[in-house]
Design a protein around this motif. Sequence first.
Motif, short mmCIF file in Angstrom:
data_model
loop_
_atom_site.label_atom_id
_atom_site.label_comp_id
_atom_site.label_asym_id
_atom_site.label_seq_id
_atom_site.Cartn_x
_atom_site.Cartn_y
_atom_site.Cartn_z
N VAL A 28 25.63 64.38 25.13
CA VAL A 28 24.47 63.96 24.16
C VAL A 28 24.94 62.84 23.14
O VAL A 28 24.30 61.99 22.74
CB VAL A 28 24.09 64.99 23.31
CG1 VAL A 28 23.18 64.93 22.44
CG2 VAL A 28 23.35 66.09 24.46
N GLU A 29 26.19 62.90 22.81
CA GLU A 29 26.96 62.11 21.77
C GLU A 29 26.97 60.80 22.37
O GLU A 29 26.71 59.40 21.78
CB GLU A 29 28.24 62.38 21.44
CG GLU A 29 28.85 61.59 20.47
CD GLU A 29 30.34 62.10 20.28
OE1 GLU A 29 30.63 62.03 18.91
OE2 GLU A 29 31.25 62.64 21.02
N SER A 56 19.76 70.56 23.33
CA SER A 56 20.83 69.93 24.30
C SER A 56 22.17 69.91 23.34
O SER A 56 23.40 70.10 23.94
CB SER A 56 20.44 68.70 24.60
OG SER A 56 20.14 67.62 23.56
N MET A 57 22.21 69.70 22.09
CA MET A 57 23.44 69.69 21.21
C MET A 57 23.51 71.17 20.46
O MET A 57 24.69 71.37 20.57
CB MET A 57 23.13 68.59 20.29
CG MET A 57 24.39 68.34 19.23
SD MET A 57 25.96 68.25 20.10
CE MET A 57 25.78 66.35 20.23
N LEU A 58 22.63 71.65 20.22
CA LEU A 58 22.84 72.87 19.38
C LEU A 58 22.72 74.32 20.19
O LEU A 58 23.17 75.21 19.37
CB LEU A 58 21.88 73.02 18.03
CG LEU A 58 21.78 71.58 17.21
CD1 LEU A 58 20.60 71.91 16.28
CD2 LEU A 58 22.88 71.42 16.38
N GLY A 59 22.18 74.10 21.28
CA GLY A 59 22.36 75.34 21.92
C GLY A 59 23.72 76.21 22.09
O GLY A 59 24.63 75.27 22.46
N PRO A 87 15.70 69.88 25.98
CA PRO A 87 15.99 71.19 26.58
C PRO A 87 17.53 71.27 27.39
O PRO A 87 18.20 72.06 27.31
CB PRO A 87 15.00 71.70 27.61
CG PRO A 87 13.62 70.83 26.84
CD PRO A 87 14.23 69.75 26.55
N SER A 88 17.63 69.98 27.97
CA SER A 88 18.81 70.01 28.82
C SER A 88 19.34 68.46 28.73
O SER A 88 18.40 67.51 28.42
CB SER A 88 18.94 70.46 30.20
OG SER A 88 17.94 69.47 30.90
N THR A 89 20.43 67.98 29.06
CA THR A 89 21.17 66.61 28.92
C THR A 89 20.14 65.84 30.16
O THR A 89 20.00 64.58 30.04
CB THR A 89 22.35 66.56 29.15
OG1 THR A 89 22.82 67.20 30.39
CG2 THR A 89 23.24 67.24 28.20
N ASN A 141 24.27 60.98 13.95
CA ASN A 141 25.44 61.40 14.75
C ASN A 141 25.03 63.13 14.99
O ASN A 141 25.56 63.73 14.09
CB ASN A 141 26.81 61.12 13.97
CG ASN A 141 27.91 61.78 15.11
OD1 ASN A 141 27.88 62.59 15.98
ND2 ASN A 141 29.05 61.04 14.92
N LEU A 142 24.55 63.26 16.07
CA LEU A 142 24.06 64.74 16.28
C LEU A 142 25.37 65.55 16.36
O LEU A 142 25.21 66.84 16.12
CB LEU A 142 23.25 64.90 17.33
CG LEU A 142 21.93 63.97 17.29
CD1 LEU A 142 21.24 63.90 18.84
CD2 LEU A 142 21.16 64.28 16.20
#
Length: 311
Positions: A242-243, A223-226, A160-162, A198-199
């Motif tokens: 995230v990366e 965390s990535m797509l929001g 949900p978050s980093t 690789n998201l």
Amino acid sequence: MGNQGMGNQGPHGRSRRKRPGHRPRAAGVVAAAVAVVLGAAGCDSDGDTTAPRPSATAHAPVWDRGPDSIAAVGDSITRGFDACNVLSDCPTVSWATGSDASVDSLAVRLLGRADAAEHSWNYAVTGARMADVPAQMARAARRRPELVTVMAGANDACRPSTKQMTPVADFRSEFKDALATLRKKLPRTQVYVSSVPNLKRLWAQGRTSALGKQIWKLGICPSMLGDADTLDPAATLRRDTVEKRVEEYNKVLKEVCAKNTRCRFDGDAVHDYRFGPAQLSHWDWFHPSRDGQARLAEIAYRTITAKNPVT
């Protein structure tokens, strides 16, 4: 999983003869006996296999490029999630154990379609994180497979978050625990480890799809797509964080696997693969499509059957 039909030859036409009860090859038995006499070491506390003395392996390679049975552990990618229907598993198209002819899964490539039906098992679970893999390993070990595939880590970053991403130290400990769980029961079983995709690249590809972005809002990798179309500094920092974490996870997978003579990491091949529209689910534009699953099977087969491991 049930896979149907093609004779019992591998993809290059070599004949495969199944051994009753998957007993080790005669050369393996001899090598094991020599290892006992010479006092060859077993596994250390991290589940890593200490390098055997040269005389113990003089007549048998440590890595078998043609294992006769396969178990898969991991997350939604190995379950074929969103490849056949929206928000649904589709293990028949799994890159590891699926029966779908268009995928030509790892099991089919290594065992032949008929043998894959009886000697491959999929214990991956959609949504699983690395902390869940030791339990999956324990289930897989009961089948006594000659090879176990591991693809996990994306959900450790997809939180949900980093701040809620799995710490790198915990990820390392959990992966070591997974290998140790396997090694405790099956010290000679081989392990293929896939890198985490690789998201950030998947976000860049998928944000071109209006349908995909609607599916993302249901909770896929927030965390990535929001806020997929937001490009302000805060969103950019979030995605970069995230990366970086994914890169750190892959470093852990490489380092831990490298300490085990019966483990092969893909050399970041899955992470570096440039998934395009044809390789992504047309529902969520994030998970692999059938074609994407086939590409994962190719990478795994190439890594496992290579004469030397990727460095």
